[in-house]
Design an enzyme around this catalytic site. Structure first.
Site, PDB file in Angstrom:
ATOM      1  N   ASP A  69      39.464  47.728  31.876  1.00  0.00           N
ATOM      2  CA  ASP A  69      39.594  46.361  31.364  1.00  0.00           C
ATOM      3  C   ASP A  69      40.550  45.552  32.248  1.00  0.00           C
ATOM      4  O   ASP A  69      41.710  45.919  32.408  1.00  0.00           O
ATOM      5  CB  ASP A  69      40.126  46.419  29.922  1.00  0.00           C
ATOM      6  CG  ASP A  69      40.104  45.079  29.213  1.00  0.00           C
ATOM      7  OD1 ASP A  69      39.846  44.055  29.867  1.00  0.00           O
ATOM      8  OD2 ASP A  69      40.360  45.064  27.997  1.00  0.00           O
TER       9      ASP A  69
ATOM     10  N   HIS B  42      36.245  45.363  29.367  1.00  0.00           N
ATOM     11  CA  HIS B  42      36.762  44.741  28.150  1.00  0.00           C
ATOM     12  C   HIS B  42      35.819  44.869  26.955  1.00  0.00           C
ATOM     13  O   HIS B  42      36.262  45.056  25.830  1.00  0.00           O
ATOM     14  CB  HIS B  42      37.050  43.264  28.434  1.00  0.00           C
ATOM     15  CG  HIS B  42      37.805  42.568  27.362  1.00  0.00           C
ATOM     16  ND1 HIS B  42      39.040  42.982  26.910  1.00  0.00           N
ATOM     17  CD2 HIS B  42      37.500  41.455  26.640  1.00  0.00           C
ATOM     18  CE1 HIS B  42      39.465  42.176  25.965  1.00  0.00           C
ATOM     19  NE2 HIS B  42      38.549  41.235  25.777  1.00  0.00           N
TER      20      HIS B  42
ATOM     21  N   SER C 124      39.814  42.157  21.180  1.00  0.00           N
ATOM     22  CA  SER C 124      40.352  41.127  22.054  1.00  0.00           C
ATOM     23  C   SER C 124      41.294  40.228  21.243  1.00  0.00           C
ATOM     24  O   SER C 124      42.275  40.718  20.689  1.00  0.00           O
ATOM     25  CB  SER C 124      39.212  40.349  22.699  1.00  0.00           C
ATOM     26  OG  SER C 124      39.666  39.593  23.772  1.00  0.00           O
TER      27      SER C 124
END
Length: 826
Positions: free
Chosen positions: A770, A802, A678
Site C-alpha cells: 500500500d 490499498h 481507508s
C-alpha cells in the site's frame, strides 16, 4: 483512504482451510435464515456442501494461521462466502447495428474471480437483440461465453467489424496488438520494449481510440525507460557495449517519480499511433515531456485539414511551483489537467515541423492547450456532427484540494475548419450544484463516460451519476444544459452499459438484489420505460436467491445533529444511511448490527449490490451503511463541510445515524460492531477511541490511524493537510517537511490521539504494498493497542496494495471479518 501478525504463508494457509472438507457432519455458522440457517447468530444449521476441490491440512499448518477453536466456523463461513464470491459481474457492453437494420448485436465483457488462480477471469458473452412488432425486445444469447485469456483489454472498432485485443507482456517480450475480424485474427503486431512499455488499460490514463476509417489506433503506453548504466569487472562500460553479457550488470540510473498507488513504476504515459495496415508505430510529436497523457480521442477531420488527436494532459508538478514531484493520482480528481490537441501524423521533415512568426521560430507540431480557462478537463467527447467538444471537469476538487468533489460539464464549439486554437470559448453546460434540495438534482458525479454517449439528436448525452445514496442514469442536453433523470424513482442503483440507438442497455441492482440487465426505451411522451432482460449472467444459485429474498433495505434520512450557525445551507440538509435487515425479525428482537463506513472521505457507498455486504447480511447481521456529510452525491456545500473537521463531524454523523436506528427500535445498542477501510478505517479507529463502550468489535482495512506518520510516507501527503486543516489552509500549509506545529495538529486529528481509551477487540487487514496508507500506519496503531492489553488480530497481505482486492485477499479479508465479529458475540 483505505492483520496476530502473519508471514508470507498467509494465503497458502488460508487456501488449505478454504478447500478442506467440513470437519464434522454439522458446522457452526451464524444466520437466521430458514431453511439454510437457524434464527440467531452462533446457532447451528444443517450441513453445508463443501467445495468440490479439497485438500488436507496438518496440525502444524493450523497453528500457523488459524485459531483452532475457529476452525469449524472458518470452514462453514468459507462455504457460504464462496456462494457470493463466485458471482459474475457485467463490466462493459458494446452494441452494433445489424445489416438488416431491425436488430442489433450486443457483446458483454463479464468478470468473475478465479480464487484458485488468484486473478480475475474475463469472458465475452454475445447476444442478438431482436425488436418485436408489439414493442417488446428479446435477447437471444450465445450458448456459452468465451474466455479472453491473457488479454489486457479489448476495444471493438466503431463499426463492430473489427476488434482490437491488446496483450501486455512481461519482462522483455513485446506488447502484442491483435486485430480480429468476424472469423479470425487478421493482423498481429508486436511492439518491442524499445518503442514503448505496457499499454495503459486502467480506465484513467487509458486512451485507446480507433480512427473513423478504422486504419489507425491511437493509444497511451509507458514511454520507454531511459538507458541505464552498465558495469562489468573493469567498471563502467561505455555506450555501444552490449547489456546482454553474463559478465556485466545493469545499474539503476536516476530515480524517477511515478504516479503513486497502483501506478508503481509508471513514470510517464505517452501517446502513440499504430497503423494496422502497415504495422508501423510512432510516438506523437509535439508533447512536452512534463505531461502525462491519457484519454485520447480522434478529432473530426475535414478533407483538407490535418488529422488531430485530443487528449488529457497532467503536469508532473501537479500544476504548482510548490510541488516538485508527482503526487498519487488514483482516485484523486484534484490533480490539475487540461485538454490538448496535437497533430496525429509525423512531420515529413524538420522544415515541415518549424515555422517562423516575426523573429521567432515555433514548433508547428506543438500540442495546443484547449482549456486554459479552467483548472481541470477530462473525458473528452465529440458530438456526432463534430461541432462540439464536451468534457467533464473536477475544478471544484482542484480548486479546494478535496480529492474528489462535484463535477461540472462544459462545451467547446469546434472550429469548422477542423484546426484547433488556444482561444476557444468555454461554455458551462452543467455547473457545480452547491446546495442540493431534497429530491432535486444534486449535481454531476461521474466516474466514467461511454465512448459514444449520444442519442440520435446529436445533442443529448446519456451518463451515470451519483444521486445521493444511489447511482442513476441521466440525460443532458449539451445545448440547453437541461438534466433529466431517466431511471425510475426507486432506491436501487443503475449503471449504463451501452446505447442501442436511442435505447439504453444498463444494469440495475440493490443491496438485496444482484445485478439484472435492463433495457430502456423512450415513448412518444418522452417517458422512459424499462424492460427486464433475462441473461445467463443473472442466473444465481438457489441458495443465494433464498438468502437474499429474506432481506430488505431502506434509505434513511439522518437529521444533522446540533447544526451550528456557521454551517452552510447544504451542510444542514439531512445525510443518508442505507439500512439492510431481515424481513422476518421477531418483535422486540434485534439482530446484531454492523456499521459500515466508506473511505475517501469524498466517496459514497451506493444502493447497489455488494457481494461482501450480502455475505455479512446472510450471517445474520443488519447493516447500517452511513454516507456521512462529505460524501459524494449530496451537493458541494455538504461535501466541503468536512475538510478541517475530520475526526469530529464525520464521527458525530456516524454516531447520530447509529442512535437513529437504535431509537427506531431497529438495533440493540449492546450488539453493534463497526468496519471500514481507508478513511472508513480512520472513522472505525476514531469511533472505538471516542466511543469505547459502543462497539463489541471492530475491523479496519488499511486504516488511517496517524496522520502525522502518514504525511511523511503516503503518495498523497497533501490529502493529510487538506482534510486536517480544510481546503484553503491545507493547500497553503502543505509541505514535504511538516513543522512541529503541523505534526501536532495532524496527530490531534488522528485516531491514535484517543488510543488510551480503546478497549474494543480489533481486526486489522493490511496490504504490504500500500502506497496510499502505508502498512506502517496500521501496524503502529495495532502494536500500541497490544501494548495496552487490547485484543488485536493483524493479517498482512504481502502482495496487495490499498484496495486489498486480489481475489484470494478479498475473500480472506471478509471471511476473517465474519469470523471475528461472530467470535465476539459468543
Amino acid at each position: 483512504m483505505t492483520r496476530v501478525f502473519t508471514n508470507t504463508t498467509t494465503t497458502s494457509v488460508w487456501l488449505s482451510y478454504f478447500l478442506r472438507p467440513p470437519p464434522s457432519p454439522s458446522v457452526v455458522i451464524p444466520n437466521r435464515l430458514s431453511p439454510f440457517f437457524s434464527a440467531h447468530p452462533k446457532q447451528k444449521f444443517s450441513t453445508l456442501t463443501a467445495m468440490d476441490a479439497r485438500v488436507s491440512v496438518s496440525a502444524k499448518e493450523v497453528s500457523q494461521g488459524l485459531d483452532v477453536e475457529n476452525e469449524e466456523e472458518f470452514a462453514s463461513q468459507s462455504t457460504l462466502l464462496k456462494e457470493f464470491a463466485s458471482l459474475s459481474t457485467i463490466e462493459k457492453a458494446w452494441v452494433f447495428k445489424s445489416d438488416n437494420g431491425g436488430s442489433s448485436r450486443a457483446m458483454f465483457s463479464v468478470g468473475q474471480p478465479n480464487l484458485l488462480g488468484n486473478k480475475k477471469r474475463t469472458y465475452m458473452l454475445s447476444s442478438h437483440i431482436a425488436r418485436e412488432s408489439n414493442g417488446s425486445v428479446s435477447f437471444q444469447w450465445a450458448p456459452f461465453p468465451i474466455e479472453m485469456s491473457g488479454g489486457s483489454t479489448i476495444v471493438p472498432s466503431p463499426s463492430g467489424q473489427k476488434m482490437l485485443v491488446i496483450r501486455n507482456q512481461e519482462n522483455d517480450t513485446p506488447t502484442q496488438f491483435e486485430i480480429w475480424g468476424p472469423s479470425q485474427v487478421e493482423k498481429e503486431i508486436h511492439i518491442p520494449k524499445s518503442v514503448h512499455g505496457s499499454v495503459y488499460t486502467d480506465g484513467w490514463f487509458e486512451g485507446i481510440s480507433w480512427s473513423s476509417d478504422e486504419t489507425l489506433i491511437a493509444y497511451v503506453a509507458e514511454d520507454p525507460f531511459p538507458s541505464k548504466p552498465v558495469f562489468d569487472g573493469l567498471g563502467y562500460k561505455k555506450r555501444g557495449s552490449t547489456e546482454k553479457d553474463c559478465n556485466s550488470w545493469k545499474g539503476q540510473g536516476d530515480f524517477e517519480e511515478d504516479w503513486g498507488e497502483t501506478y508503481s513504476g509508471k513514470r510517464r504515459p505517452g501517446l502513440f499511433v499504430v497503423n494496422i495496415v502497415s504495422g508501423d508505430v510512432h510516438i506523437v510529436d509535439g508533447i512536452s515531456k512534463s505531461l502525462s497523457i491519457g484519454q485520447v480521442v480522434w478529432a473530426p477531420k475535414n478533407d483538407d485539414s490535418d488529422q488531430y488527436l485530443v487528449f488529457v494532459g497532467w503536469p508532473s508538478d501537479c500544476g504548482s511551483e510548490k510541488i516538485v514531484r508527482k503526487l498519487g493520482i488514483k482516485y484523486c480528481y484534484n490533480r490539475p489537467c487540461a485538454l490538448y490537441a496535437v497533430k496525429a501524423s509525423l512531420p515529413k521533415s524538420e522544415t515541415d515541423k518549424l515555422e517562423t512568426k516575426g523573429d521567432r521560430t515555433q514548433d508547428k507540431t506543438a500540442a495546443i492547450n484547449l482549456t486554459q480557462g479552467i483548472s481541470s478537463a477530462f473525458f473528452p467527447r465529440f458530438s456526432p456532427d463534430g461541432k462540439s467538444l464536451v468534457f467533464l471537469s473536477a475544478k471544484s476538487a482542484v480548486d479546494t484540494g478535496a480529492h474528489s468533489a462535484t463535477d461540472s460539464l462544459h462545451r467547446i464549439d469546434w472550429p469548422s475548419d477542423g484546426k484547433p486554437r488556444m482561444s476557444h470559448k468555454l461554455v458551462d453546460v452543467v455547473p457545480v450544484v452547491k446546495c442540493a434540495e431534497e429530491d432535486c438534482f444534486p449535481g454531476l458525479y461521474c466516474s466514467s463516460f461511454l465512448h459514444n454517449p449520444w442519442l440520435s439528436d446529436g445533442q443529448t448525452m446519456i451518463m451515470s451519476s451519483y444521486w445521493r445514496s444511489s447511482q442513476v442514469i441521466v440525460s443532458v442536453d449539451v445545448l440547453s444544459g437541461k438534466v433529466s433523470r431517466v431511471t425510475p424513482n426507486s432506491s436501487a442503483s443503475w449503471n449504463i452499459l451501452a446505447l442501442d440507438g436511442d435505447n439504453i442497455l444498463s444494469v440495475s441492482s440493490s443491496p438485496v438484489e444482484p445485478p439484472e440487465i435492463k433495457y430502456g426505451y423512450s415513448t412518444e411522451k418522452k417517458e422512459w420505460n424499462w424492460l427486464d432482460i433475462s441473461s445467463p449472467v443473472s442466473k444465481y444459485s438457489t441458495k443465494v436467491r433464498s438468502l437474499l429474498s429474506a432481506l430488505q433495505f431502506s434509505v434513511m434520512k439522518i437529521p444533522v445533529r446540533d447544526a451550528s450557525v456557521d454551517l452552510t445551507d447544504g451542510a444542514r440538509i439531512p445525510y443518508e444511511a442505507i439500512f439492510v435487515s431481515s424481513k422476518t425479525r421477531k418483535s422486540g428482537a434485534c439482530d446484531p448490527l454492523i456499521v459500515i463506513l466508506h473511505g475517501g472521505p469524498h466517496t459514497v457507498l451506493l444502493t447497489n449490490f455488494s457481494k461482501n455486504h450480502a455475505f455479512l447480511s446472510s450471517l445474520g447481521y443488519s447493516l447500517l451503511i452511513v454516507n456521512y456529510r462529505g460524501s459524494l452525491g449530496f451537493g458541494e456545500e455538504a461535501l466541503q463541510s468536512l475538510p478541517g473537521k475530520v475526526g469530529s463531524q464525520d464521527v458525530n454523523d456516524v454516531l447520530a445515524a447509529l442512535d437513529h436506528v437504535i431509537e427506531m427500535g431497529l438495533a440493540d445498542p449492546s450488539k453493534v460492531v463497526v468496519v471500514g477501510g481507508s478513511h472508513g478505517g480512520f472513522l472505525t479507529t476514531h469511533l472505538i477511541g471516542q466511543a469505547p463502550d459502543r462497539f463489541v468489535a471492530a475491523a479496519a482495512r488499511n486504516p488511517v490511524c496517524n496522520l502525522a506518520l502518514m504525511v511523511g510516507t503516503s503518495d498523497i501527503p497533501d490529502w493529510c493537510y487538506v482534510e486536517a486543516y480544510g481546503g484553503s489552509k491545507g493547500k497553503s500549509y502543505f509541505t514535504e517537511a511538516p513543522s512541529l506545529d503541523h505534526l501536532h495538529v495532524l496527530y490531534n486529528k488522528s485516531p491514535i490521539s484517543h488510543l488510551s481509551k480503546v478497549k474494543t477487540p480489533t481486526l486489522f487487514l493490511l496490504g504490504a504494498q500500500d502506497l496510499r496508507v502505508p502498512v506502517s500506519n496500521g501496524l503502529q496503531y495495532a502494536r500500541a493497542l497490544k501494548e495496552n492489553g487490547v485484543e488485536v488480530k493483524v493479517i498482512v497481505f504481502p502482495n496487495d496494495v490499498h484496495g486489498i482486492d486480489r481475489p484470494q485477499s478479498d475473500f480472506e479479508s471478509f471471511l476473517n471479518i465474519g469470523v471475528w465479529f461472530n467470535k465476539h458475540f459468543q
